[in-house]
Each structure stands twice: as structure tokens, then as C-alpha cells.
Motif scaffolding. Structure first.
Motif, PDB file in Angstrom:
ATOM      1  N   ILE A  31       0.845  -1.194   0.000  1.00  0.00           N
ATOM      2  CA  ILE A  31       0.000   0.000   0.000  1.00  0.00           C
ATOM      3  C   ILE A  31       0.882   1.245   0.000  1.00  0.00           C
ATOM      4  N   ILE A  32       1.907   1.253   0.834  1.00  0.00           N
ATOM      5  CA  ILE A  32       2.844   2.379   0.872  1.00  0.00           C
ATOM      6  C   ILE A  32       3.537   2.529  -0.476  1.00  0.00           C
ATOM      7  N   LYS A  33       3.947   1.418  -1.062  1.00  0.00           N
ATOM      8  CA  LYS A  33       4.592   1.445  -2.386  1.00  0.00           C
ATOM      9  C   LYS A  33       3.662   2.067  -3.427  1.00  0.00           C
ATOM     10  N   ALA A  34       2.405   1.641  -3.437  1.00  0.00           N
ATOM     11  CA  ALA A  34       1.440   2.173  -4.405  1.00  0.00           C
ATOM     12  C   ALA A  34       1.245   3.681  -4.213  1.00  0.00           C
ATOM     13  N   ALA A  35       1.164   4.115  -2.961  1.00  0.00           N
ATOM     14  CA  ALA A  35       0.985   5.541  -2.689  1.00  0.00           C
ATOM     15  C   ALA A  35       2.227   6.330  -3.097  1.00  0.00           C
ATOM     16  N   MET A  36       3.404   5.784  -2.854  1.00  0.00           N
ATOM     17  CA  MET A  36       4.637   6.466  -3.254  1.00  0.00           C
ATOM     18  C   MET A  36       4.717   6.609  -4.769  1.00  0.00           C
ATOM     19  N   GLU A  37       4.312   5.571  -5.483  1.00  0.00           N
ATOM     20  CA  GLU A  37       4.318   5.636  -6.943  1.00  0.00           C
ATOM     21  C   GLU A  37       3.292   6.655  -7.436  1.00  0.00           C
ATOM     22  N   GLU A  38       2.113   6.673  -6.856  1.00  0.00           N
ATOM     23  CA  GLU A  38       1.079   7.638  -7.238  1.00  0.00           C
ATOM     24  C   GLU A  38       1.551   9.067  -6.970  1.00  0.00           C
ATOM     25  N   ALA A  39       2.276   9.265  -5.876  1.00  0.00           N
ATOM     26  CA  ALA A  39       2.732  10.592  -5.472  1.00  0.00           C
ATOM     27  C   ALA A  39       4.038  11.005  -6.158  1.00  0.00           C
ATOM     28  N   ASN A  40       4.610  10.093  -6.953  1.00  0.00           N
ATOM     29  CA  ASN A  40       5.898  10.364  -7.603  1.00  0.00           C
ATOM     30  C   ASN A  40       6.978  10.759  -6.600  1.00  0.00           C
ATOM     31  N   VAL A  41       7.040  10.038  -5.482  1.00  0.00           N
ATOM     32  CA  VAL A  41       8.037  10.289  -4.455  1.00  0.00           C
ATOM     33  C   VAL A  41       9.423   9.951  -4.995  1.00  0.00           C
ATOM     34  N   THR A  42      10.377  10.829  -4.721  1.00  0.00           N
ATOM     35  CA  THR A  42      11.767  10.605  -5.123  1.00  0.00           C
ATOM     36  C   THR A  42      12.668  10.726  -3.897  1.00  0.00           C
ATOM     37  N   PRO A  43      13.853  10.102  -3.939  1.00  0.00           N
ATOM     38  CA  PRO A  43      14.743  10.113  -2.771  1.00  0.00           C
ATOM     39  C   PRO A  43      15.216  11.505  -2.361  1.00  0.00           C
ATOM     40  N   ASP A  44      15.198  12.456  -3.256  1.00  0.00           N
ATOM     41  CA  ASP A  44      15.696  13.790  -2.934  1.00  0.00           C
ATOM     42  C   ASP A  44      14.635  14.704  -2.325  1.00  0.00           C
ATOM     43  N   MET A  45      13.427  14.204  -2.155  1.00  0.00           N
ATOM     44  CA  MET A  45      12.353  15.025  -1.587  1.00  0.00           C
ATOM     45  C   MET A  45      12.535  15.202  -0.083  1.00  0.00           C
ATOM     46  N   ALA A  46      12.106  16.360   0.426  1.00  0.00           N
ATOM     47  CA  ALA A  46      12.104  16.612   1.861  1.00  0.00           C
ATOM     48  C   ALA A  46      11.024  15.743   2.514  1.00  0.00           C
ATOM     49  N   VAL A  47      11.243  15.390   3.761  1.00  0.00           N
ATOM     50  CA  VAL A  47      10.312  14.520   4.475  1.00  0.00           C
ATOM     51  C   VAL A  47       8.906  15.117   4.494  1.00  0.00           C
ATOM     52  N   GLY A  48       8.790  16.388   4.756  1.00  0.00           N
ATOM     53  CA  GLY A  48       7.482  17.036   4.790  1.00  0.00           C
ATOM     54  C   GLY A  48       6.776  16.979   3.440  1.00  0.00           C
ATOM     55  N   ASP A  49       7.553  17.134   2.367  1.00  0.00           N
ATOM     56  CA  ASP A  49       6.969  17.056   1.029  1.00  0.00           C
ATOM     57  C   ASP A  49       6.489  15.640   0.730  1.00  0.00           C
ATOM     58  N   ILE A  50       7.245  14.656   1.189  1.00  0.00           N
ATOM     59  CA  ILE A  50       6.837  13.257   1.000  1.00  0.00           C
ATOM     60  C   ILE A  50       5.523  13.008   1.743  1.00  0.00           C
ATOM     61  N   CYS A  51       5.444  13.465   2.982  1.00  0.00           N
ATOM     62  CA  CYS A  51       4.218  13.262   3.774  1.00  0.00           C
ATOM     63  C   CYS A  51       3.009  13.906   3.102  1.00  0.00           C
ATOM     64  N   ASP A  52       3.179  15.142   2.629  1.00  0.00           N
ATOM     65  CA  ASP A  52       2.071  15.826   1.951  1.00  0.00           C
ATOM     66  C   ASP A  52       1.658  15.077   0.691  1.00  0.00           C
ATOM     67  N   ALA A  53       2.636  14.623  -0.087  1.00  0.00           N
ATOM     68  CA  ALA A  53       2.346  13.904  -1.328  1.00  0.00           C
ATOM     69  C   ALA A  53       1.659  12.575  -1.044  1.00  0.00           C
ATOM     70  N   MET A  54       2.123  11.882  -0.024  1.00  0.00           N
ATOM     71  CA  MET A  54       1.530  10.587   0.329  1.00  0.00           C
ATOM     72  C   MET A  54       0.097  10.744   0.808  1.00  0.00           C
ATOM     73  N   GLU A  55      -0.157  11.782   1.576  1.00  0.00           N
ATOM     74  CA  GLU A  55      -1.508  12.018   2.084  1.00  0.00           C
ATOM     75  C   GLU A  55      -2.486  12.189   0.920  1.00  0.00           C
ATOM     76  N   GLY A  56      -2.099  12.952  -0.072  1.00  0.00           N
ATOM     77  CA  GLY A  56      -2.966  13.142  -1.233  1.00  0.00           C
ATOM     78  C   GLY A  56      -3.103  11.879  -2.066  1.00  0.00           C
ATOM     79  N   ALA A  57      -2.035  11.110  -2.159  1.00  0.00           N
ATOM     80  CA  ALA A  57      -2.044   9.905  -2.993  1.00  0.00           C
ATOM     81  C   ALA A  57      -2.916   8.803  -2.406  1.00  0.00           C
ATOM     82  N   MET A  58      -3.040   8.754  -1.101  1.00  0.00           N
ATOM     83  CA  MET A  58      -3.793   7.666  -0.465  1.00  0.00           C
ATOM     84  C   MET A  58      -5.254   7.629  -0.901  1.00  0.00           C
ATOM     85  N   THR A  59      -5.822   8.774  -1.241  1.00  0.00           N
ATOM     86  CA  THR A  59      -7.226   8.792  -1.653  1.00  0.00           C
ATOM     87  C   THR A  59      -7.397   8.448  -3.133  1.00  0.00           C
ATOM     88  N   LYS A  60      -6.284   8.264  -3.835  1.00  0.00           N
ATOM     89  CA  LYS A  60      -6.345   7.990  -5.273  1.00  0.00           C
ATOM     90  C   LYS A  60      -6.015   6.544  -5.634  1.00  0.00           C
TER      91      LYS A  60
END
Length: 97
Positions: A31-60
């Protein structure tokens, strides 16, 4: 088939039959993997940006896992799914309907 493969591999690695919590953890990783892929998470992102992106991706996202199919999440974080259950009959897993 997915459940049987999971159980077989788990037994090979840990020498015991997995319980419900192992199946939940397995689903959680995917589930985390799917949300990360939906959010286009990359290793260089700040932790806060990852959290915001993941929160939005979970509903998609929609995930089919060991413990259920059509898993989705509401904006409040509540999961919804078609739960799956299996029973062991003569040593073989059989889906319950």
C-alpha cells in the motif's frame, strides 16, 4: 494463489505459518509502495513534502492485497475493502465465499 505464495515463502524464511498480522504488514508495504508511486516520491524530496504527497495519494490508489480487494482510503484515512478470508481444508487453502 497470492495467499499460498505468501504462506510458502513466509514458512521458508521464518519456519512458521504466518498469522493475520503478517498478512496485514505485507499488505501495508505494498500500500505504501502504491501511494509512493502515485505521489511520484523521489529520494531527494524533503520529508514534509513526501508526507504531503503521500496524504494526497492515499485517496487515489486502489490495492488488491492478501487481506482484501478494492482497498481504498477516505480523506479521513478510513480504509474500505472487500475483505478476504481463507480456510484450510485437508492442508490446502480454500477461499471462503
Amino acid at each position: 494463489e497470492k495467499t499460498q505464495n505468501f504462506v510458502t515463502k513466509y514458512q521458508e524464511l521464518y519456519g512458521e505459518v504466518p498469522n493475520q498480522f503478517a498478512a496485514d504488514a505485507y499488505d501495508a508495504v505494498y500500500i505504501i509502495k502504491a501511494a509512493m508511486e502515485e505521489a511520484n516520491v523521489t529520494p531527494d524530496m524533503a520529508v514534509g513534502d513526501i508526507c504531503d504527497a503521500m496524504e494526497g495519494a492515499m485517496t487515489k490508489i486502489k490495492v488488491d492485497g492478501l487481506t482484501g480487494t478494492n482497498m481504498t482510503w477516505t480523506e479521513d484515512g478510513e480504509p474500505e475493502k472487500d475483505p478476504k478470508a481463507v480456510q484450510v481444508v485437508d492442508g490446502a487453502y480454500k477461499a471462503m465465499e
